[in-house]
Design an enzyme around this catalytic site. Structure first.
Site, mmCIF file in Angstrom:
data_model
loop_
_atom_site.group_PDB
_atom_site.id
_atom_site.type_symbol
_atom_site.label_atom_id
_atom_site.label_comp_id
_atom_site.label_asym_id
_atom_site.label_seq_id
_atom_site.Cartn_x
_atom_site.Cartn_y
_atom_site.Cartn_z
ATOM 1 N N LYS A 1 59.590 -9.531 -16.485
ATOM 2 C CA LYS A 1 58.891 -9.875 -15.461
ATOM 3 C C LYS A 1 57.980 -10.934 -15.313
ATOM 4 O O LYS A 1 57.587 -11.670 -16.330
ATOM 5 C CB LYS A 1 58.388 -8.484 -14.605
ATOM 6 C CG LYS A 1 57.194 -8.082 -15.800
ATOM 7 C CD LYS A 1 56.727 -6.461 -15.507
ATOM 8 C CE LYS A 1 55.596 -6.205 -16.437
ATOM 9 N NZ LYS A 1 55.376 -4.920 -16.656
ATOM 10 N N TYR B 1 29.020 -27.546 -13.728
ATOM 11 C CA TYR B 1 28.781 -26.615 -12.506
ATOM 12 C C TYR B 1 27.789 -25.584 -12.578
ATOM 13 O O TYR B 1 28.017 -24.871 -13.736
ATOM 14 C CB TYR B 1 29.937 -26.124 -11.677
ATOM 15 C CG TYR B 1 30.869 -27.206 -11.235
ATOM 16 C CD1 TYR B 1 30.436 -28.055 -10.080
ATOM 17 C CD2 TYR B 1 32.155 -27.303 -11.492
ATOM 18 C CE1 TYR B 1 31.285 -28.753 -9.368
ATOM 19 C CE2 TYR B 1 33.111 -28.242 -10.943
ATOM 20 C CZ TYR B 1 32.598 -28.915 -9.714
ATOM 21 O OH TYR B 1 33.381 -29.804 -9.193
HETATM 22 C C1 LIG Z 1 55.720 -4.314 -17.938
HETATM 23 C C2 LIG Z 1 56.203 -3.302 -18.379
HETATM 24 C C3 LIG Z 1 56.665 -2.977 -19.660
HETATM 25 C C4 LIG Z 1 56.181 -3.761 -20.692
HETATM 26 O O1 LIG Z 1 55.057 -3.707 -21.107
HETATM 27 P P1 LIG Z 1 54.210 -4.135 -22.341
HETATM 28 O O2 LIG Z 1 52.825 -3.628 -22.574
HETATM 29 O O3 LIG Z 1 54.270 -5.672 -21.941
HETATM 30 O O4 LIG Z 1 55.035 -4.029 -23.450
HETATM 31 C C5 LIG Z 1 57.292 -1.668 -19.925
HETATM 32 N N1 LIG Z 1 57.757 -0.983 -19.021
HETATM 33 C C6 LIG Z 1 57.422 -1.046 -17.600
HETATM 34 C C7 LIG Z 1 57.691 -0.075 -16.561
HETATM 35 C C8 LIG Z 1 56.477 -2.294 -17.182
HETATM 36 O O5 LIG Z 1 56.245 -2.530 -16.200
#
Ligand SMILES: *Cc1c(COP(=O)(O)O)cnc(C)c1O
Length: 360
Positions: free
Chosen positions: A34, A252
């Site tokens: 993702k 800044y």
């Molecule tokens: C993002 C996600 C993962 C992976 O999680 P990590 O902590 O990056 O390993 C697994 N399952 C679901 C449903 C997620 O949204």
């Protein structure tokens, strides 16, 4: 050529996937890609994770892109479909739908499409309280999915809220077991943290994300100690040097003031590239950075396209010296911890205009 550049190591991605597999040898792997492969590029990540059994993601257009590119592996859509039109796309593209609310069950029941039925993962809320069905609702949803002609197969999943910390997985695992859902249905529970620490969560499919990119899900165990290799290294160069007298401010808001004669190097990297603006550069608290192979800290506020670093004790550093913001030699986890965030956020925030070099 602008000096800022992200190098992405395909061999590191492959290594981390192999490590995930080795740690959960009895399970199939959904490689989580993702958010544009956690900032590494969707197609690049999917190509590097060729040994995965399937890919998990959120955006239907990203899944469509994968299909258009010839990816035939299972694609698990972790928030499911948001409309009947999207559901039709799931059917046409053969996407696996997480079903986490009753609206989605209704859409499936009403769909009546003549096209292929859809494989679903019924999401159970065991304590995260984000998505999913609880208790008796879970049983009812399961019965309705079973009776639904547009559903081809059903698996069960849940997501842990505290696998990375002290609370662990015990309570949520117990909630899951207490549901007493059909034991013959395939299950998927484990994110990276659960995969690494709780073998009892491995089940049929694991869902590692962050570990595949070479970062640690834990605050008390480094990626290196876990045997993971950083896939993304963000580098830039010094583009200016300033000599400061005691009392001179930096950047800044002058949140840093020189206490001694100092040399500072201005680096071509800022929050517009994805470097966290909240990374501290105070007199008493800095954020680690590597300049010319030496570890030092940033100084002052991070600007949009620049930040300052202390090179007082790195005399060989000057205009053109290479800087590592995170990656090889300095884990994104460490930079994130200094900035009070997580490596996840840093990696995902890599700006699309940063040049990427792929290495093997
Ligand atoms: C993002 C996600 C993962 C992976 O999680 P990590 O902590 O990056 O390993 C697994 N399952 C679901 C449903 C997620 O949204």
């Amino acid at each position: 050529m602008r000096p800022i550049c992200a190098t992405i190591s395909l061999s590191a991605l492959r290594h981390n996937l192999a490590l995930a597999r080795a740690r959960a040898p009895g399970s199939r792997v959904w490689a989580v890609v993702k958010a544009n492969g956690y900032g590494h590029g969707l197609l690049r990540a999917v190509a590097a994770f060729d040994a995965a059994d399937g890919f998990a993601l959120v955006e239907v257009d990203a899944a469509a892109r994968l299909r258009d590119q010839g990816c035939t592996k299972p694609l698990l859509m972790i928030e499911g479909f948001f409309s009947p039109e999207e559901l039709a796309e799931y059917s046409a593209r053969g996407l696996v739908a997480v079903v986490h609310n009753i609206e989605q069950v209704r859409m499936l029941e009403k769909s009546g499409f003549a096209a292929a039925p859809v494989a679903v993962y019924l999401k159970l809320n065991t304590g995260m309280n984000r998505l999913g069905f609880r208790g008796a609702e879970a049983l009812r949803a399961l019965e309705r999915l079973r009776a639904c002609a547009s559903v081809s197969s059903i698996a069960l999943m849940t997501h842990f809220a505290g696998a990375d910390g002290e609370s662990g997985v015990t309570e949520q695992l117990e909630q899951f077991r207490n549901l007493e859902l059909d034991p013959s249905l395939p299950r998927s529970l484990a994110n990276s943290a659960a995969l690494l620490r709780y073998p009892e969560t491995h089940a049929d499919w694991v869902r590692p994300g962050i570990m595949l990119y070479g970062c640690s899900p834990f605050s008390d165990e480094s990626a290196q100690a876990l045997g993971l290799k950083p896939a993304m290294t963000l580098r830039s160069r010094i583009i200016a040097v300033q000599e400061l007298q005691p009392g001179a401010p930096v950047g800044y808001g002058a949140i840093y003031t020189a206490r001694e004669p100092m040399r500072i190097g201005i680096v071509a990297c800022g929050y517009a590239h994805g470097y966290p603006r909240h990374a501290p550069g105070f007199n008493d608290r800095g954020t680690p950075i590597i300049v010319g192979g030496m570890r030092t800290t940033i100084l002052g506020r991070v600007s949009m396209d620049m930040l300052a670093t202390d090179i007082t004790r790195i005399p060989q550093a000057g205009v053109g010296t290479e800087v590592t913001l995170w990656g090889e030699g300095l884990s994104a986890d460490e930079v994130a911890a200094a900035a009070e965030t997580l490596s996840y956020e840093l990696l995902c925030a890599l700006a699309p205009h940063v040049r990427v070099i792929e290495t093997d």
